[in-house]
Design a protein around this motif. Structure first.
Motif, PDB file in Angstrom:
ATOM      1  N   ILE A 223       9.129   5.507 -21.815  1.00 51.11           N
ATOM      2  CA  ILE A 223       9.934   6.134 -22.867  1.00 51.11           C
ATOM      3  C   ILE A 223      11.117   6.867 -22.254  1.00 51.11           C
ATOM      4  O   ILE A 223      12.239   6.825 -22.770  1.00 51.11           O
ATOM      5  CB  ILE A 223       9.070   7.099 -23.699  1.00 51.11           C
TER       6      ILE A 223
ATOM      7  N   GLU B  89       3.373   4.564 -19.825  1.00 52.48           N
ATOM      8  CA  GLU B  89       4.040   4.461 -21.126  1.00 52.48           C
ATOM      9  C   GLU B  89       4.968   5.647 -21.361  1.00 52.48           C
ATOM     10  O   GLU B  89       6.052   5.501 -21.940  1.00 52.48           O
ATOM     11  CB  GLU B  89       2.993   4.360 -22.237  1.00 52.48           C
TER      12      GLU B  89
ATOM     13  N   ASP C 276       3.201  -3.050 -28.504  1.00 55.81           N
ATOM     14  CA  ASP C 276       3.542  -2.749 -27.122  1.00 55.81           C
ATOM     15  C   ASP C 276       4.584  -1.639 -26.987  1.00 55.81           C
ATOM     16  O   ASP C 276       4.977  -1.313 -25.879  1.00 55.81           O
ATOM     17  CB  ASP C 276       4.088  -4.013 -26.429  1.00 55.81           C
ATOM     18  N   ARG C 277       5.036  -1.081 -28.079  1.00 48.40           N
ATOM     19  CA  ARG C 277       6.109  -0.106 -28.021  1.00 48.40           C
ATOM     20  C   ARG C 277       5.556   1.300 -27.822  1.00 48.40           C
ATOM     21  O   ARG C 277       4.899   1.847 -28.702  1.00 48.40           O
ATOM     22  CB  ARG C 277       6.934  -0.143 -29.298  1.00 48.40           C
ATOM     23  N   PRO C 278       5.823   1.908 -26.690  1.00 48.27           N
ATOM     24  CA  PRO C 278       5.321   3.258 -26.449  1.00 48.27           C
ATOM     25  C   PRO C 278       5.789   4.278 -27.481  1.00 48.27           C
ATOM     26  O   PRO C 278       5.030   5.155 -27.883  1.00 48.27           O
ATOM     27  CB  PRO C 278       5.864   3.584 -25.051  1.00 48.27           C
ATOM     28  N   ARG C 279       7.039   4.169 -27.922  1.00 46.20           N
ATOM     29  CA  ARG C 279       7.542   5.132 -28.907  1.00 46.20           C
ATOM     30  C   ARG C 279       6.753   5.052 -30.202  1.00 46.20           C
ATOM     31  O   ARG C 279       6.339   6.065 -30.769  1.00 46.20           O
ATOM     32  CB  ARG C 279       9.030   4.876 -29.192  1.00 46.20           C
TER      33      ARG C 279
ATOM     34  N   LYS D  67       3.790   3.791 -30.549  1.00 43.05           N
ATOM     35  CA  LYS D  67       2.410   4.193 -30.258  1.00 43.05           C
ATOM     36  C   LYS D  67       2.282   5.711 -30.307  1.00 43.05           C
ATOM     37  O   LYS D  67       1.295   6.248 -30.818  1.00 43.05           O
ATOM     38  CB  LYS D  67       1.999   3.671 -28.882  1.00 43.05           C
ATOM     39  N   LEU D  68       3.279   6.402 -29.784  1.00 33.77           N
ATOM     40  CA  LEU D  68       3.259   7.867 -29.818  1.00 33.77           C
ATOM     41  C   LEU D  68       3.282   8.373 -31.257  1.00 33.77           C
ATOM     42  O   LEU D  68       2.550   9.301 -31.614  1.00 33.77           O
ATOM     43  CB  LEU D  68       4.451   8.416 -29.038  1.00 33.77           C
TER      44      LEU D  68
ATOM     45  N   LYS E 220       0.748  11.712 -28.735  1.00 29.75           N
ATOM     46  CA  LYS E 220       1.179  11.695 -27.336  1.00 29.75           C
ATOM     47  C   LYS E 220       0.028  11.495 -26.360  1.00 29.75           C
ATOM     48  O   LYS E 220       0.200  10.895 -25.296  1.00 29.75           O
ATOM     49  CB  LYS E 220       1.912  12.997 -26.999  1.00 29.75           C
TER      50      LYS E 220
ATOM     51  N   LEU F 148       7.935  -0.873 -19.162  1.00 30.45           N
ATOM     52  CA  LEU F 148       6.554  -0.514 -18.841  1.00 30.45           C
ATOM     53  C   LEU F 148       6.152  -1.059 -17.475  1.00 30.45           C
ATOM     54  O   LEU F 148       5.534  -0.355 -16.664  1.00 30.45           O
ATOM     55  CB  LEU F 148       5.602  -1.035 -19.913  1.00 30.45           C
TER      56      LEU F 148
ATOM     57  N   LEU G  12      -0.992   7.882 -25.006  1.00 37.43           N
ATOM     58  CA  LEU G  12      -0.149   7.116 -24.096  1.00 37.43           C
ATOM     59  C   LEU G  12      -0.579   7.297 -22.638  1.00 37.43           C
ATOM     60  O   LEU G  12      -0.991   8.381 -22.230  1.00 37.43           O
ATOM     61  CB  LEU G  12       1.319   7.536 -24.233  1.00 37.43           C
ATOM     62  N   THR G  13      -0.474   6.230 -21.880  1.00 38.26           N
ATOM     63  CA  THR G  13      -0.730   6.306 -20.440  1.00 38.26           C
ATOM     64  C   THR G  13       0.479   6.945 -19.768  1.00 38.26           C
ATOM     65  O   THR G  13       1.555   7.062 -20.363  1.00 38.26           O
ATOM     66  CB  THR G  13      -0.953   4.918 -19.838  1.00 38.26           C
TER      67      THR G  13
END
Length: 231
Positions: free
Chosen positions: A39, A35, A17-20, A22-23, A28, A51, A31-32
């Motif tokens: 960040i 998201e 669940d972590r956008p960072r 995930k990036l 990049k 989020l 990401l939605t």
């Protein structure tokens, strides 16, 4: 009951669940919008994650980034959990994006498969691995968003229909054009390509979101399912 001492910081989220993270792992483009905003703000408030807060902010401007960019410091600080520092981060991030976009043409209205090919070719034409992208369109076939869905190897990329249509609902798209590249340069659709096209087409029916074309991007050329009457 929510523990008043609990933290909804991104650092407390699970890895998925972590956008960072995930990036870092997916890039990049994976990401939605929510998201990316998450960040920028880093943490939420006592009642919601960064989020969830970002989704609420975007919902207030109908998920339109241009409208978000017009909000003032005072407007942003009306949201619980957005103080001056977070509001400044959002404004600064969006201003950088605006400056980067200066001189870039406005996303067009799609009138033919060639129009879609031009957009897809810019992001996939020279790649040595497969990627899957979607053009999200409004009812007049104007491009709302161009989004990377997945990245694969030299011969295949895995596509999750849920991600495709989750984004469509978020952007308010009524039509979509899907596309992927063939690094080999061959344009003939595989059985997997055909099956995926039909799967996405059927999935869109229940949501009233039409798949109007699927393009295979090759070297300096392309194949259109719609032009070849395969949709």
């Amino acid at each position: 009951m929510i523990d008043k001492n609990s933290s909804f910081s991104i650092k407390k989220w699970s890895g998925n669940d972590r956008p960072r993270e995930k990036l870092i792992v997916k890039g990049k483009n994976a990401l939605t919008d929510a998201e990316l905003v998450a960040i920028l703000i880093g943490s939420g408030n006592r009642d919601e994650s960064a989020l969830a807060l970002s989704k609420r902010i975007l919902a207030s401007v109908e998920h339109k980034i241009n409208r978000l960019g017009k909000l003032s410091l005072k407007d942003l600080m009306q949201f619980k959990g957005i103080g001056e520092a977070k509001a400044i981060s959002i404004i600064a991030g969006l201003e950088l994006g605006r400056r980067r976009g200066d001189g870039i043409e406005v996303l067009p209205v799609i009138t033919s498969s060639r129009d879609a090919y031009v957009l897809f070719d810019r992001v996939m034409g020279d790649l040595e691995h497969e990627e899957f992208w979607v053009l999200y369109l409004d009812h007049g076939n104007k491009v709302i968003q161009q989004k990377q869905i997945s990245v694969g190897g030299k011969t295949v990329t895995v596509v999750d229909p849920r991600v495709v249509f989750r984004n469509a609902l978020e952007y308010g798209a009524t039509n979509i054009i899907i596309g992927h590249n063939h690094p080999s340069g061959g344009l003939k659709p595989s059985t997997a390509d055909i099956n995926l096209t039909q799967k996405l087409k059927q999935a869109g029916v229940s949501l009233d979101i039409k798949v109007i074309d699927h393009l295979i991007i090759g070297e300096k050329s392309y194949f259109s399912f719609a032009d070849d009457a395969m949709l």
